[in-house]
Scaffold this motif. Structure first.
Motif, PDB file in Angstrom:
ATOM      1  N   VAL A  27       0.839  -1.197   0.000  1.00 40.98           N
ATOM      2  CA  VAL A  27       0.000   0.000   0.000  1.00 40.98           C
ATOM      3  C   VAL A  27       0.876   1.250   0.000  1.00 40.98           C
ATOM      4  N   VAL A  28       0.461   2.255  -0.761  1.00 39.03           N
ATOM      5  CA  VAL A  28       1.209   3.514  -0.832  1.00 39.03           C
ATOM      6  C   VAL A  28       0.955   4.305   0.445  1.00 39.03           C
ATOM      7  N   LYS A  29       1.982   4.417   1.276  1.00 36.24           N
ATOM      8  CA  LYS A  29       1.868   5.163   2.525  1.00 36.24           C
ATOM      9  C   LYS A  29       2.077   6.659   2.292  1.00 36.24           C
ATOM     10  N   LYS A  81      -3.663   3.728  -1.514  1.00 36.48           N
ATOM     11  CA  LYS A  81      -4.137   2.708  -2.453  1.00 36.48           C
ATOM     12  C   LYS A  81      -3.068   1.620  -2.649  1.00 36.48           C
ATOM     13  N   PRO A  82      -3.496   0.448  -3.131  1.00 35.32           N
ATOM     14  CA  PRO A  82      -2.508  -0.586  -3.450  1.00 35.32           C
ATOM     15  C   PRO A  82      -1.547  -0.079  -4.531  1.00 35.32           C
ATOM     16  N   TRP A  83      -0.268  -0.426  -4.406  1.00 28.17           N
ATOM     17  CA  TRP A  83       0.720  -0.029  -5.403  1.00 28.17           C
ATOM     18  C   TRP A  83       0.629  -1.038  -6.549  1.00 28.17           C
ATOM     19  N   ARG A  98       7.096   3.889 -15.158  1.00 29.51           N
ATOM     20  CA  ARG A  98       8.465   3.475 -14.865  1.00 29.51           C
ATOM     21  C   ARG A  98       8.712   3.431 -13.355  1.00 29.51           C
ATOM     22  N   LEU A  99       8.191   4.430 -12.646  1.00 28.38           N
ATOM     23  CA  LEU A  99       8.340   4.419 -11.183  1.00 28.38           C
ATOM     24  C   LEU A  99       7.762   3.141 -10.596  1.00 28.38           C
ATOM     25  N   TRP A 100       6.592   2.754 -11.083  1.00 26.17           N
ATOM     26  CA  TRP A 100       5.967   1.542 -10.561  1.00 26.17           C
ATOM     27  C   TRP A 100       6.797   0.309 -10.903  1.00 26.17           C
ATOM     28  N   LEU A 101       7.286   0.240 -12.133  1.00 24.34           N
ATOM     29  CA  LEU A 101       8.086  -0.914 -12.538  1.00 24.34           C
ATOM     30  C   LEU A 101       9.362  -1.045 -11.703  1.00 24.34           C
TER      31      LEU A 101
END
Length: 526
Positions: free
Chosen positions: A427-429, A455-457, A496-499
């Motif tokens: 989860v994004v804190k 939210k979930p990452w 890209r940040l998520w990857l």
């Protein structure tokens, strides 16, 4: 505040002696003085805006005791002579391509040799000849001075640079003839030739004799007017002078102001230079924050951030060029307020605060609150940027900074992004998304952050944030990129940040770094 009653000459070390210069206007460039006044025409004028590197020279200053990277008691820095004002050399040493011949025993200052007979060319120059690193030759003196700086630093340290390090050192020097392979070859070859070193002792002695504690005041006429160049040496003197002269032009590294004169022909009037205020250059941990003085160079400021957050390395190396980073300051880059400045997106992602001073009053605010509109900020008359404070806790988050530009090295950004994310499991804190080049000011993407916080990452959350970006920004179209391109790239950078930071199968940094993915020779066009 200590003030001298009358104007002083500009005094600095050049060609083996201390020179006194008077009567030139405070905005006369080092390049014009070299070429037109003392006929040292080895240094060339290319772009006249600090971009091509043809005018690269090296400035020497007295190093602090035990200073890392010093060469024989000197701090040697490459700078662009075309945008440096001559009074900024006061108390310093200036080295140009003409000095290299003297180091080989021809001229004013025979230097120490490393067990070799006198030779006609310096090893840097000889290597350029041997490796066919010069064709038309116009850019060559700038390349030679950048290589000479690298040569002296590595000789002092007893090391040799990698090809990658040489490419980074030369990122501010452009060549249209040879390509960069033979020049990089020369950078490696110069260490194989008999060594020649700069004799720093007479330079150190000269600079010690020029050392001054009082404010340097220089003035020269412009028509019927007398323009002043003030260079205080203490923070208190700077504050008093700024409060007394709120209309004077503040000058830090001159990497932007120099272009106002060269390209826009602006009349600056009185100038207050911050370059001699040592207190303003401090970078230190203070309690729970990293404090960066507004006068700290871009090179040192980003170096301090990268030391604590290595993921910022790429944006540090791609921020302009070494000569610009050596002269320019992080405080100046922030105060300038350009929407395409590369420091503010990174600092906003780090929750940095900006510290302002007027007289004895000091106040702080979050960096996003500092910007009002295009090139407008909340500085009051007589106020200046004193420093930047970065919470150390923010440096512990997962950080990314991405720069998009037409040219990989030494180019202005079409878009720059600074991201910080903290996860609690999946989860994004906490999330910080700051963009430059997307609006009239650098700012955070509030709606995209809201779409991710708590939210979930996941890919679904990232897709929602991409859609929200279109509500956060309405980019403009200009010579660097179209509005559609900017928005698409900004959305792609979120992907890209998520990857790179997802909890399962995250891409390692090496998978997306140009330096890791492909041979550096290919990056340099060799």
């Amino acid at each position: 505040m200590r003030m001298t009653p009358s104007t002083q000459p500009i005094r600095f070390f050049h060609r083996g002696r201390i020179v006194d210069v008077s009567g030139v206007h405070p905005t006369r460039s080092v390049l014009d003085w070299l070429r037109e006044d003392v006929r040292c025409t080895g240094t060339k004028e290319g772009c006249n805006e600090g971009d091509c590197g043809a005018c690269t020279v090296v400035v020497g200053e007295l190093a602090e005791p035990g200073e890392q990277g010093a060469v024989g008691g000197l701090r040697l820095s490459t700078v662009n002579a075309c945008i440096q004002f001559l009074p900024t050399l006061h108390g310093k040493a200036l080295f140009t391509v003409e000095d290299l011949k003297a180091q080989c025993g021809h001229g004013h200052d025979a230097s120490r040799h490393e067990k070799h007979p006198v030779q006609r060319l310096h090893p840097v120059q000889q290597a350029m000849v041997d490796c066919h690193g010069s064709q038309c030759g116009f850019c060559t003196p700038g390349f030679v001075m950048s290589l000479w700086s690298s040569y002296e630093h590595h000789k002092e340290a007893g090391t040799q640079p990698s090809r990658q390090q040489l490419a980074d050192d030369l990122s501010g020097n452009l060549c249209r003839c040879t390509g960069y392979r033979p020049i990089l070859d020369a950078g490696q070859r110069m260490f194989d030739l008999p060594g020649v070193r700069l004799d720093t002792a007479p330079v150190v002695d000269a600079l010690a004799s020029l050392k001054h504690d009082a404010t340097f005041d220089y003035a020269a006429p412009l028509g019927q007017r007398l323009d002043h160049f003030h260079a205080p040496t203490t923070l208190a003197e700077l504050a008093a002078l700024r409060e007394a002269k709120p209309a004077a032009q503040l000058l830090a590294g001159s990497t932007d102001v120099g272009l106002w004169v060269n390209k826009q022909f602006r009349d600056l009037g009185d100038i207050i230079s911050v370059g001699d205020v040592a207190e303003l250059k401090r970078i230190e941990e203070r309690g729970s924050e990293l404090y960066i003085g507004a006068g700290a160079s871009l090179e040192n400021a980003f170096g301090a951030l990268v030391q604590r957050a290595p993921s910022l390395t790429d944006v540090w190396l791609r921020f302009a060029s070494p000569p610009i980073r050596h002269a320019g300051t992080m405080g100046g880059n922030v105060a300038n307020g350009s929407p395409i400045g590369d420091s503010p997106p990174v600092l906003m992602a780090l929750d940095a605060e900006i510290e302002l001073r007027r007289g004895d009053r000091v106040r702080r605010m979050p960096l996003p609150d500092f910007y009002v509109d295009y090139m407008k900020n909340k500085l009051e008359p007589g106020e200046f940027v004193q420093g930047l404070a970065v919470p150390l806790a923010a440096l512990g988050r997962q950080l990314r900074a991405y720069k998009i530009s037409k040219r990989f090295d030494c180019d202005i950004s079409a878009l720059c992004a600074g991201f910080a994310i903290a996860l609690d499991g999946d989860v994004v804190k906490e999330i910080r998304l700051a963009f430059g080049g997307m609006a009239a000011t650098v700012k955070r993407a509030a709606q995209a952050e809201a779409a991710l916080a708590g939210k979930p990452w996941s890919q679904a959350s990232v897709n929602a944030a991409k859609l929200a970006l279109a509500q956060d920004f309405k980019p403009l179209t200009d010579m660097r990129a179209s509005a559609d391109y900017r928005l698409q790239v900004a959305q792609n950078l979120l992907q890209r940040l998520w990857l790179e930071t997802r909890t399962i199968d995250a891409l390692p940094v090496a998978a997306t770094s140009v330096w890791s993915v492909m041979p550096h020779a290919a990056v340099q066009g060799a």
